[in-house]
Motif scaffolding. Sequence first.
Motif, short mmCIF file in Angstrom:
data_model
loop_
_atom_site.label_atom_id
_atom_site.label_comp_id
_atom_site.label_asym_id
_atom_site.label_seq_id
_atom_site.Cartn_x
_atom_site.Cartn_y
_atom_site.Cartn_z
N GLU A 72 34.07 3.81 40.29
CA GLU A 72 33.21 4.96 40.55
C GLU A 72 31.79 4.81 39.99
N THR B 262 29.68 2.70 40.50
CA THR B 262 29.42 1.52 41.35
C THR B 262 28.11 0.85 40.98
N TRP C 295 33.78 1.25 48.29
CA TRP C 295 32.53 1.97 48.05
C TRP C 295 31.41 1.26 48.80
N ASN C 296 30.33 2.00 49.06
CA ASN C 296 29.12 1.43 49.68
C ASN C 296 29.45 0.66 50.96
N ASN D 83 30.84 8.73 42.18
CA ASN D 83 30.82 8.09 43.49
C ASN D 83 32.27 7.87 43.91
#
Length: 378
Positions: free
Chosen positions: A53, A55, A112-113, A281
């Motif tokens: 999280e 990130t 993520w991303n 995130n």
Amino acid sequence: MSDGEAVPAAQKAGWGTFLKQIASFTGDLSQLSAPPFILSPTSLSEFPSYWGEPTKEFLAITAGQTPEERQLLVTKWFLATLSGQFTRREKDTGSEKKPLNPFLGEQFIGDWNNGEVKLFAEQVSHHPPVTGYQLEGPSITYAGNCAQKTSFSGRTIVVKQVGHGILTVALPDGSKETYLITLPKLKIEGLWFGAPYVELSETSLIQGSHGLTTTIEYSGKGWVSGKAHSFKATVAKGPHISLANALFVISGEWTGESHYVKGSPADKEGKLFLNASGPTNPINVKPVEEQNEFESRRAWKAVADGIRKGDFDAASVAKTALENSERQKRKDEAAAGTPFQTRLFTTVQNDPEYHKLAALCKHTPADEDSYAFKGVSA
């Protein structure tokens, strides 16, 4: 707040019985069934997502130009993971909730991303319960395993986090740096108020292959003094760390701000090191209908729906059905002589990297296996 004030009226009898069970139980408390209202709709298999999280902090590690800078960046990332791991459920629901115990082979997969950072987790053992995980991004991976051993002391549940992680950074010259990360002990307070919360205690270590060690000491609010969620992190060369030989000392709250006490990039004491109270995130996970049958949110959907709606009878029925199904699978495997095989990870006994890094910081290697990610089959 008086005893049990935070407990729903309909659940007070069950909560009182649970507290009596805790007080008289010997062995690992994870074997006890908690009252439905204290259950989380989230499986413990999801907990490795807290490593990803922060990130930005995770990816920033690879930009460090020197061992000292990278040691600080690894320390910052690690500290940035703690608030999500140990205080978010309390903030969201008013108290800490008991996560669902994963079944053997349960998976949790996400990113993520838009896939820049990916997480793979699997329940690799049920007795004892162990979750293996791998977090990976460009030129960086964090692989580890975690389990919990719980006991009761006084008015507090003590949770020993068993396991470790190894972070690997690929450097521009083609070489690699590794970091051993050990885990702090937890104390679950507030039981008699019916509003459990987590405090960290004792120490954890971050040992770099370059020889630098971060020792993190945790302290909390006591009966008379102290501040909740406090820590002091000391970065030094070698295992015998003291304030005198420290390169850096950082102090503050792992839920909020921390500052340099000694040695900062600008050599200014008091310079901000980390603000851990910023937005999170969350991990991106495929919709339940697109998940495989072993993935956590699909498998536990009926249970989680019941908990979120407050329909604890429905949650209990669904939970019992899933657990009985898994028990039957283990019986069928035993009868057929075909023991369960993990799908995402393989066991690594006496991992040489773990033992090498443990020796650098005089950390006594635990009698535990490591787990290597073997990929996702098509």
